[in-house]
Design a protein around this motif. Structure first.
Motif, PDB file in Angstrom:
ATOM      1  N   GLU A 321     -37.223 -23.278   6.235  1.00  0.00           N
ATOM      2  CA  GLU A 321     -37.627 -23.843   7.535  1.00  0.00           C
ATOM      3  C   GLU A 321     -39.073 -24.325   7.490  1.00  0.00           C
ATOM      4  O   GLU A 321     -39.851 -24.158   8.432  1.00  0.00           O
ATOM      5  N   ASP A 322     -39.418 -24.954   6.370  1.00  0.00           N
ATOM      6  CA  ASP A 322     -40.788 -25.388   6.107  1.00  0.00           C
ATOM      7  C   ASP A 322     -40.842 -26.916   6.164  1.00  0.00           C
ATOM      8  O   ASP A 322     -40.138 -27.597   5.425  1.00  0.00           O
ATOM      9  N   ALA A 323     -41.676 -27.460   7.030  1.00  0.00           N
ATOM     10  CA  ALA A 323     -41.778 -28.922   7.193  1.00  0.00           C
ATOM     11  C   ALA A 323     -42.594 -29.513   6.045  1.00  0.00           C
ATOM     12  O   ALA A 323     -43.623 -30.152   6.237  1.00  0.00           O
ATOM     13  N   GLY A 349     -35.933 -34.453  12.103  1.00  0.00           N
ATOM     14  CA  GLY A 349     -35.387 -34.688  13.425  1.00  0.00           C
ATOM     15  C   GLY A 349     -35.880 -36.054  13.883  1.00  0.00           C
ATOM     16  O   GLY A 349     -35.826 -37.033  13.128  1.00  0.00           O
ATOM     17  N   ASP A 350     -36.394 -36.136  15.096  1.00  0.00           N
ATOM     18  CA  ASP A 350     -36.930 -37.400  15.604  1.00  0.00           C
ATOM     19  C   ASP A 350     -38.451 -37.429  15.557  1.00  0.00           C
ATOM     20  O   ASP A 350     -39.081 -38.283  16.169  1.00  0.00           O
ATOM     21  N   PRO A 367     -42.709 -29.080  17.583  1.00  0.00           N
ATOM     22  CA  PRO A 367     -41.326 -29.577  17.696  1.00  0.00           C
ATOM     23  C   PRO A 367     -40.631 -29.711  16.345  1.00  0.00           C
ATOM     24  O   PRO A 367     -39.414 -29.558  16.262  1.00  0.00           O
ATOM     25  N   VAL A 368     -41.396 -29.985  15.282  1.00  0.00           N
ATOM     26  CA  VAL A 368     -40.794 -30.065  13.945  1.00  0.00           C
ATOM     27  C   VAL A 368     -40.297 -28.690  13.528  1.00  0.00           C
ATOM     28  O   VAL A 368     -39.169 -28.528  13.040  1.00  0.00           O
ATOM     29  N   ALA A 369     -41.110 -27.691  13.729  1.00  0.00           N
ATOM     30  CA  ALA A 369     -40.713 -26.316  13.375  1.00  0.00           C
ATOM     31  C   ALA A 369     -39.482 -25.905  14.173  1.00  0.00           C
ATOM     32  O   ALA A 369     -38.577 -25.255  13.640  1.00  0.00           O
ATOM     33  N   ALA A 370     -39.433 -26.307  15.444  1.00  0.00           N
ATOM     34  CA  ALA A 370     -38.266 -25.961  16.279  1.00  0.00           C
ATOM     35  C   ALA A 370     -37.002 -26.617  15.711  1.00  0.00           C
ATOM     36  O   ALA A 370     -35.949 -25.989  15.632  1.00  0.00           O
TER      37      ALA A 370
END
Lengths: 410, 410
Positions: A321-323, A349-350, A367-370
């Motif tokens: 779960e690492d961006a 995601g978006d 939001p990326v982490a979510a």
């Protein structure tokens, strides 16, 4: 069967019966297990067949013989053996397949080329002829009751954690036709016991060349747009059977009324089945859709997308779960396709995380982490060079994959 | 630094001093750590340089500038930053590198193209100019004592678990010349903190074109014949510096006396360094040598060997000490190179497990299992088609790799 994949759908879908298709299953005991492992599908006379097979040059005898049958273009029966892939077994393996073909062709009084045999399971052990003979005798007997789609989908599995099916319909020349498919697979080739085998059935009447063209086109964006571990089985096979029993005017070209609708239905089933394989990827905890845009061509976009999808470092980052967009940049750059570091943009995601070769100003990781905490992850890369685009699907790389494939002895 | 790899050598080797090469190290604090992370190597005027860099098209500014310096052919200094790769940082990253080059070139009163800068570590964060400036001021000062080879090899590391060095010597025109090298790397690009950087130094006098030819040839069979995870860093760089201080007659062609001996020494050091990178592969528990023979060409053999070396299923099988030769067959077949299933032979160690497309008669798994329990594993595949051969090196794929790369947050 091990624990059901966390990415599995809630239940097996309701698949329509396909006129001209009869299914029966049996216990051949190919392995030391008490489950059905032999599938028989009888197809009405006149059934047309199309197929695509593995590009692996060390393919099994079954694949070689399926190719001969596909060239012939007609099918009367399909046999699927689970638990033994019969690959790399030389002349002894070929004898076992020929025995099955002869047994079924004699029963149906048909051309042997119209009997299709697929096997999946351990490599290097010839398929036992005695077990195959006894099992086939059971499934061709009318004493054996017909099997449901779910039972059939279950019987062709090996290391799969759930049975997989999909359906769609189309209106062709005023007639509604049905398309139903099943597939098995969870690694490209896995604890000596996986491979992708897919079977799609329709009651539409279609000429062989058109059916093959439809399957080949649908495969490019479905079965050939997924990867679990970049490894290519020696046995991968997808067959599409058209019984013609719906009674529609026979489709011969893509310009015929209803041909596009049938293609859309076939493509929908192929895509659903392919994505179900990814959702059962060995050790998978995340389903990942990777879209590449702005490439110099669609083919180039697909090669870049598969480079991202096959990168162990991208797959482990998503498992964590690492961006980690730097790994996506790396995977774009190693694909061997045109790309310009300073035009590249990456999103999860978006949410765009990098544009024009730099992290975006005021990047907010929240939001990326979510998005990354979810089960369905979308990764986008825009190359900024042209109009080429492609989407592929994969899963993450986890301890589960290592446990399944390393903590195992043959 | 995490636990030392189980495949690491007992100690850092004794490397000879190379006349014309001075090393100094400092703490630039590129990360929040208390260790030396900035390396400076000063090279005597007239030093010749050769180099090879990553094929990743999204390469770092450092790689682009190194390529310009390699084309120039002369070197006076090398700077290595550890902890920040400066890749994908746009104009801000480039400014930081140019600042270092200007600072060092002013100190040495040399052409800026003769200053080589490499950086390794996190992607996407511009190298901090203030930290770089202060660090460089320290290492170019004569107040800073010179560093040992081991200290220098340690300073260029990131996620490496041990410092890596190798040496060899040769007699050229009656003069003994020395070759010493250091390298860092443990994944192709890893927790945002790896990459392969290699530096080889010799006191031999060699013309630039010949030096480049020797490095390119040596790289093909060493640094370009290893893989940990199939991922290609955006920063990989190997540089070979020749100070000429040994006083041998300048070598200009491979026919000159001693040129072959020097090449052998360079190749030996390159191969030792490359293998040390594999021995520090992330999570590695086995060192794997893969030899393919009988291919239609050497190039074809290398592609097949790398297909085996990069297969997650082969690598997990070896991690599990499983003589799963079916996976080797699969990897041969998916390489896209000529192969014939029925001529293929596979061995583990010196024990053939399959020949002519079949398991060998009377196959005894005992000695194979014993070989697989060791740390150094050899896998052989003979394709039976021609004289092409190649050897590559990799490590196994373990839970350790997943832990390092997934159980991590940026």
């Amino acid at each position: 069967m091990t624990d059901r994949s966390p990415l599995a759908p809630a239940a097996f879908p309701a698949l329509p019966e396909i006129a001209g298709v009869t299914r029966r299953i049996a216990r051949a005991h190919y392995k030391n297990w008490d489950r059905c492992d032999l599938t028989y599908v009888e197809l009405t006379p006149g059934t047309v067949v199309a197929g695509v097979t593995t590009q692996n040059v060390c393919c099994s005898t079954e694949v070689e013989m399926c190719r001969e049958g596909i060239a012939h273009g007609r099918a009367r029966a399909l046999i699927v053996n689970a638990g033994n892939s019969n690959a790399f077994t030389g002349y002894r393996g070929r004898e076992a397949v020929e025995q099955i073909v002869d047994q079924v062709a004699a029963h149906l009084a048909c051309d042997p080329r119209e009997v299709f045999v697929c096997s999946t399971g351990v490599i290097g052990v010839p398929l036992p002829k005695d077990k195959a003979h006894a099992g086939v005798a059971k499934v061709i007997s009318f004493d054996t009751p017909s099997a449901s789609w779910e039972e059939t989908a279950q019987t062709i599995t090996t290391t799969d954690t759930f049975p997989k099916g999909a359906a769609a319909s189309a209106v062709v020349g005023g007639t509604t036709v049905q398309v139903a498919g099943i597939v098995k697979g969870s690694g490209m080739i896995a604890p000596d016991m996986a491979t992708m085998l897919g079977y799609i059935f329709t009651d539409a009447a279609v000429a062989p060349d058109l059916l093959q063209a439809m399957l080949s086109e649908a495969t490019a964006g479905s079965f050939n747009a997924i990867t679990v571990d970049s490894d290519t089985s020696t046995s991968d096979t997808v067959l599409l059977f058209a019984t013609g029993r719906a009674g529609n005017p026979v489709l011969t070209t893509r310009d015929d009324p209803g041909a596009d609708a049938l293609y859309a239905a076939i493509r929908s089933v192929a895509l659903d089945l392919a994505q179900l394989v990814v959702r059962d990827g060995e050790g998978a905890s995340k389903f990942i859709e990777i879209t590449v845009t702005g490439a110099v061509s669609d083919a180039s976009a697909k090669r870049v997308a598969l480079s991202i999808a096959n990168s162990p470092l991208v797959k482990t980052a998503i498992a964590g779960e690492d961006a980690n967009w730097g790994r996506v940049v790396m995977a774009v750059g190693k694909a061997g396709e045109p790309a310009d570091r300073d035009r590249l943009a990456i999103r999860f995601g978006d949410h765009w995380v990098a544009k024009d070769g730099l992290p975006v100003d005021g990047y907010d990781e929240g939001p990326v982490a979510a998005h990354l905490k979810g089960q369905d992850i979308r990764v986008g890369a825009d190359l900024g060079l042209g109009d080429g685009r492609a989407t592929v699907w994969t899963c993450d790389l986890t301890h589960g994959y290592i446990s399944i494939n390393a903590d195992y002895r043959s």
